[in-house]
Design a protein around this motif. Structure first.
Motif, short mmCIF file in Angstrom:
data_model
loop_
_atom_site.label_atom_id
_atom_site.label_comp_id
_atom_site.label_asym_id
_atom_site.label_seq_id
_atom_site.Cartn_x
_atom_site.Cartn_y
_atom_site.Cartn_z
N GLU A 1 60.26 122.00 46.69
CA GLU A 1 61.28 122.97 47.05
C GLU A 1 61.56 122.87 48.54
N ILE A 2 62.81 122.66 48.89
CA ILE A 2 63.24 122.61 50.29
C ILE A 2 64.07 123.85 50.57
N PRO A 3 63.53 124.87 51.24
CA PRO A 3 64.34 126.06 51.53
C PRO A 3 65.39 125.75 52.60
N HIS A 4 66.26 126.69 52.84
CA HIS A 4 67.25 126.54 53.91
C HIS A 4 66.53 126.48 55.26
N PHE A 5 67.00 125.59 56.12
CA PHE A 5 66.37 125.41 57.42
C PHE A 5 67.42 125.55 58.51
N ALA A 6 66.93 125.67 59.74
CA ALA A 6 67.81 125.85 60.89
C ALA A 6 68.64 124.60 61.13
N ARG A 7 69.93 124.78 61.36
CA ARG A 7 70.84 123.67 61.63
C ARG A 7 71.32 123.78 63.08
N ALA A 8 70.68 123.05 63.94
CA ALA A 8 71.04 122.96 65.36
C ALA A 8 70.35 121.72 65.90
N ALA A 9 70.82 121.24 67.04
CA ALA A 9 70.28 120.01 67.60
C ALA A 9 69.27 120.32 68.68
N ARG A 10 68.10 119.67 68.60
CA ARG A 10 67.12 119.74 69.68
C ARG A 10 67.49 118.68 70.72
N SER A 11 67.43 119.07 71.98
CA SER A 11 67.78 118.13 73.04
C SER A 11 66.86 118.35 74.24
N PRO A 12 66.32 117.26 74.80
CA PRO A 12 66.46 115.87 74.36
C PRO A 12 65.51 115.55 73.20
N ASP A 13 66.01 114.81 72.24
CA ASP A 13 65.21 114.40 71.09
C ASP A 13 65.88 113.19 70.45
N LEU A 14 65.26 112.02 70.59
CA LEU A 14 65.82 110.80 70.02
C LEU A 14 65.81 110.83 68.49
N ALA A 15 64.98 111.70 67.89
CA ALA A 15 64.98 111.81 66.44
C ALA A 15 66.32 112.32 65.93
N ALA A 16 66.97 113.20 66.67
CA ALA A 16 68.29 113.67 66.27
C ALA A 16 69.33 112.56 66.37
N ILE A 17 69.12 111.63 67.29
CA ILE A 17 70.06 110.50 67.41
C ILE A 17 69.86 109.53 66.26
N LYS A 18 68.63 109.15 65.98
CA LYS A 18 68.39 108.19 64.89
C LYS A 18 68.64 108.82 63.53
N GLY A 19 68.55 110.15 63.42
CA GLY A 19 68.78 110.80 62.14
C GLY A 19 70.22 111.13 61.84
N GLY A 20 71.06 111.28 62.87
CA GLY A 20 72.45 111.64 62.61
C GLY A 20 73.40 111.40 63.77
N ALA A 21 72.96 110.67 64.80
CA ALA A 21 73.80 110.40 65.97
C ALA A 21 74.42 111.67 66.51
N VAL A 22 73.61 112.74 66.57
CA VAL A 22 74.14 114.08 66.85
C VAL A 22 74.93 114.17 68.15
#
Length: 864
Positions: free
Chosen positions: A508-529
């Motif tokens: 089960e994956i509940p609803h999670f926070a949708r915002a970008a952490r910065s700086p975080d290269l994981a957000a770039i490799k995961g979605g080019a945020v």
């Protein structure tokens, strides 16, 4: 006696002279491997009891020799010459349609494991006879008598073989029945069941592995002569599993045309679902692998061979040039005007997926099952299957892909509900361990000595262990018992099942926070945020637009397009500046970077210069096998990606300088004319001829960006006082404690803190040659999945990646505001910043105490 010894030595020499010399193998050790491939039907013949292939009558039809589930006939080992068995014809093998590279790589580990690959075929490739070729290397600890490797195509078992290749690569082939392959995506699956030779402990299971050699494994089918713009996914990868994309040039392009080329590369990567692109600019590719790409208006591409056959071009046009021998497919993206070319690129990016149900599922799972929150998924949808397991350590893994603006923190948890059973007699050390991205998330003991059947064992998995992009979840059942002490691998008890895994287990994956952490290269490799912010056009900065830097930038753009699942509208510029109005991706050698940019992302320019100055002046020398190097047994054993290999570097030959050199000639970065003057005559001519076409594509660029208006400055000064002070303090701390670049690093990728909702990401290396080679390693799915932190340092010779955690993380809004998401983002922010949470708790407690004191002060009767 001496005469007898002399005659014996002479006889030995004559005997040796009668045999041909053993050639050196491509693996670099031992004699050359003799690849013996049986004719049609022989690969399906079951071996006799003594292990040799039975003789086949020349008049007997092949169909009469085929068992229901065939075993493969393996070629002789490369470590020692062997006689060719009777009935096996030694021949030259046909090229195979290789397998694509994915996040799992090409290694099967543990006692049971499986790998699944989606392979796209055209209608012409599914006709006629087809075979599945498997080239593999195994650990020496794998027991061949109880270990086997099976192959499936679209769920149909096409063959199996004993695992026995500890000293050399072995190649086997399985015939694929008629009608098994379909046009579109097909699922190719390998499963391994491996047991240790002499050790029955749980720790020994980690020594078991079988490595697939991607350079010689794949489907033996014909070439895709009927490929069109809707079947571009049939373009064949190279020996490393990467898809080479060659952008053909006939003149020096300006920046506007370069933008369209990079957009077309992204669209091609999207429609072909290219997990690992390698983009180069230059003449057309030769051979079978990859795809040639022609981009430009009708007038710009008029001189390219074959374009004239398309006829008049009056609007947006997508077309495939006629196939030619020894040339991969060529796609033309053109139009009468620039607007038509952009429209053709938009039309190209629309994919139409077809194939078998298993193939389409393999496509969905290949890069991880995408989740957005609120899902309840059974594990059979994630590729797991029910099984009875008789070994010591069972691994069940699956991949989930989170969006790039997922916020990992301790504000929630996913729930894993396991269903299964375990037998009686397990030791007290038996347990179930859950790992997420290699980090332990939970450990559940199996305490009942009588065994247990469970249907819903709930295990919490905190959000702090998940990351944007692909996450690998591994369920490990450790099942030791008393029989492991004696380790009798031939006893009947060794084959009794110890654990039952049921694929109705769910997560089960509940609803999670949708915002970008910065700086975080994981957000770039995961979605080019940072590069997909609505209302902003990101910039792709090429301070030195030479060929290697442009290749690296285009490869990164294609990989980011796959991460964001859209074409990113980059504006290609050559000017460097600290971003204020739009995010920017800066790709250049270290010497070409503005020191202010390096300081903005937390690095000391002088330290980078000291570490890399020894390699900055070197140039690459392409060898016989290209920049990827040669595949060796050592690299296969170490499971190193093939593209993670650096080219050989040599120092540039320069003319002697006078004793007292003017200061202007000793600057680290030379202009192109100065660099050519410093080089030798032969090298100068080579450099100038190369640059005539590509090296300096455009000297001019668009006008400088508009500076903040006075009103914006006043507004920012009023509303951002606290932020400015914090950034000033952070900058001062960064100057004192700048992140140091390791001496072994060949690539640096870093993201700076956000400024006015804009981010600066730099990708740099000691020189342009290493930049191109290192980026080719970085985009490998196995390496790319490990990207994270504020900075990452890559050793492209091995694929080793070291990340640096940021001192402070900011939350950047990416979604329309809603109360539910605001609550989750606030909880995530407080989890990331516990000092504020503690301060707020103390403040609320103080306010509550003061309010209570004020209330009870006037209540009741005072004592006199």
């Amino acid at each position: 006696m001496g005469v007898r010894l002399g005659l014996s030595a002479l006889g030995l020499l004559l005997a040796l002279a009668g045999h041909p010399a053993l050639a050196q193998s491509f693996l670099g050790r031992g004699p050359a491997e003799r690849l013996t491939v049986p004719p049609s039907g022989n690969a399906l013949r079951a071996p006799t009891e003594d292990g040799t292939a039975p003789a086949r009558s020349p008049d007997a039809p092949a169909a009469e020799q085929r068992p229901a589930v065939p075993r493969a006939v393996e070629p002789p080992r490369a470590s020692a010459p062997q006689a060719v068995p009777r009935g096996v014809i030694q021949s030259t093998i046909a090229p195979a349609r290789r397998l694509p590279s994915g996040p799992r790589g090409f290694r099967l580990t543990g006692e049971e494991d499986s790998l699944r690959y989606p392979v796209y075929l055209t209608d012409a490739q599914t006709r006629g006879p087809a075979r599945l070729r498997l080239s593999y290397l195994s650990a020496i600890s794998v027991a061949p008598e109880s270990s086997e490797l099976a192959a499936f195509v679209n769920g149909t078992k096409v063959g199996w073989t004993r695992i026995q290749a500890p000293g050399a690569v072995k190649v086997v082939e399985f015939a694929i029945g008629e009608g098994v392959l379909k046009p579109g995506y097909n699922a190719v699956t390998f499963t391994a069941s491996q047991r240790h030779r002499v050790d029955c402990s749980t720790a020994a299971t980690y020594e078991l592995w079988t490595q697939i050699d991607p350079s010689r494994s794949g489907l033996v089918v014909g070439t895709a002569t009927d490929m069109d713009v809707r079947s571009l996914a049939a373009a064949e990868p190279d020996e490393s599993g990467a898809l080479p994309i060659q952008v053909i040039l006939n003149e020096r392009p300006n920046l506007a045309r370069l933008e369209r080329m990079i957009e077309a590369v992204q669209a091609l990567a999207l429609v072909g679902r290219v997990a690992r692109p390698t983009v180069t600019f230059g003449p057309p590719l030769q051979g079978r692998n990859g795809i040639n790409l022609v981009v430009g208006t009708a007038s710009e591409i008029g001189g390219i061979e074959g374009v004239s056959d398309l006829g008049p071009i009056t609007g947006p046009r997508l077309a495939m040039l006629p196939t030619r021998p020894n040339v991969p497919p060529t796609l033309v993206v053109t139009g009468s005007r620039e607007e038509d070319v952009r429209q053709a690129i938009a039309n190209l990016a629309v994919s139409a997926e077809t194939g078998t149900p298993g193939g389409l599922k393999a496509v969905q799972l290949f890069r991880g099952y995408m989740v957005y929150g609120g899902e309840n998924l059974t594990l059979d949808r994630l590729g797991a299957a029910s099984r009875e397991f008789s070994g010591r350590l069972l691994h069940v893994g699956f991949d989930l892909r989170f969006p790039g603006d997922f916020v990992p923190a301790d504000y929630g948890k996913a729930m894993l509900h396991l269903a299964g059973a375990y037998v009686a007699g397990l030791s007290s050390e038996a347990r179930i361990v859950i790992d997420i991205n290699g980090r332990n998330a939970a450990s559940i003991p199996l305490p009942d000595a009588r065994g247990e059947v469970f249907d819903d064992s709930a295990i919490p998995l905190p959000f702090s262990l998940w990351r944007p992009g692909v996450n690998h979840v591994e369920i490990s059942a450790q099942l030791p018992n008393a029989a492991d002490q004696t380790c009798d691998t031939l006893s009947p008890a060794a084959k009794q099942a110890r654990y039952l895994f049921l694929d109705r287990s769910r997560i089960e994956i509940p609803h999670f926070a949708r915002a970008a952490r910065s700086p975080d290269l994981a957000a770039i490799k995961g979605g080019a945020v940072p590069f997909v912010v609505p209302g902003q056009r990101p910039r792709l900065v090429l301070p030195t637009p030479d060929r290697d830097s442009a290749d690296a930038a285009a490869t990164l753009a294609a990989r980011l397009a796959m991460a964001s699942e859209r074409v990113i509208d980059f504006e290609v510029v050559t000017q460097q500046q600290v971003a204020f109005d739009a995010s920017q991706l800066v790709v250049a050698p270290a010497r070409a970077l503005d020191p202010a940019l390096l300081e903005a992302v937390g690095f000391d320019p002088q330290q980078i210069q000291r570490v890399w100055e020894g390699r900055a002046d070197m140039v690459a020398t392409p060898g016989q096998f290209g920049p990827e190097g040669v595949l060796t047994l050592d690299r296969l054993r170490r499971n190193l990606p093939m593209r993670c290999a650096l080219p050989t570097l040599i120092s540039q030959v320069r003319q002697a300088q006078p004793a007292q050199t003017p200061p202007t000639q000793t600057q680290p970065a030379q202009s192109p004319p100065q660099a050519e003057a410093a080089a030798g005559p032969s090298q100068t001519s080579a450099l100038s001829s190369d640059r005539d076409l590509i090296d300096r594509w455009e000297a001019s660029t668009r006008g400088s960006r508009q500076i903040w208006s006075a009103l914006d400055a006043v507004w920012n000064e009023i509303t951002g006082t606290v932020r400015s002070l914090r950034q000033t303090v952070t900058a001062q701390m960064r100057t004192d404690d700048a992140v140091e670049v390791p001496a072994t690093a060949s690539l640096l990728i870093a993201e700076g803190p956000p400024v006015q909702s804009s981010n600066t990401v730099i990708v740099t290396a000691p020189n342009a040659s290493l930049l191109k080679a290192s980026v080719s390693c970085l985009v490998d799915p196995v390496v790319w999945a490990r990207l994270g932190g504020s900075a990452a340092f890559l050793d492209a010779s091995t694929g080793a990646l070291v990340t640096s955690r940021p001192e402070r993380i900011e939350i950047v809004e990416t979604q329309p505001r809603s109360l539910a998401n605001l609550r989750l983002v606030s909880a995530a922010w407080l989890s990331i910043n516990p000092e504020y949470y503690v301060g707020m708790t103390l403040a609320m407690a103080l306010c509550l105490g003061l309010a209570t004191t004020s209330l009870v002060r006037n209540v009741g009767r005072k004592n006199s």
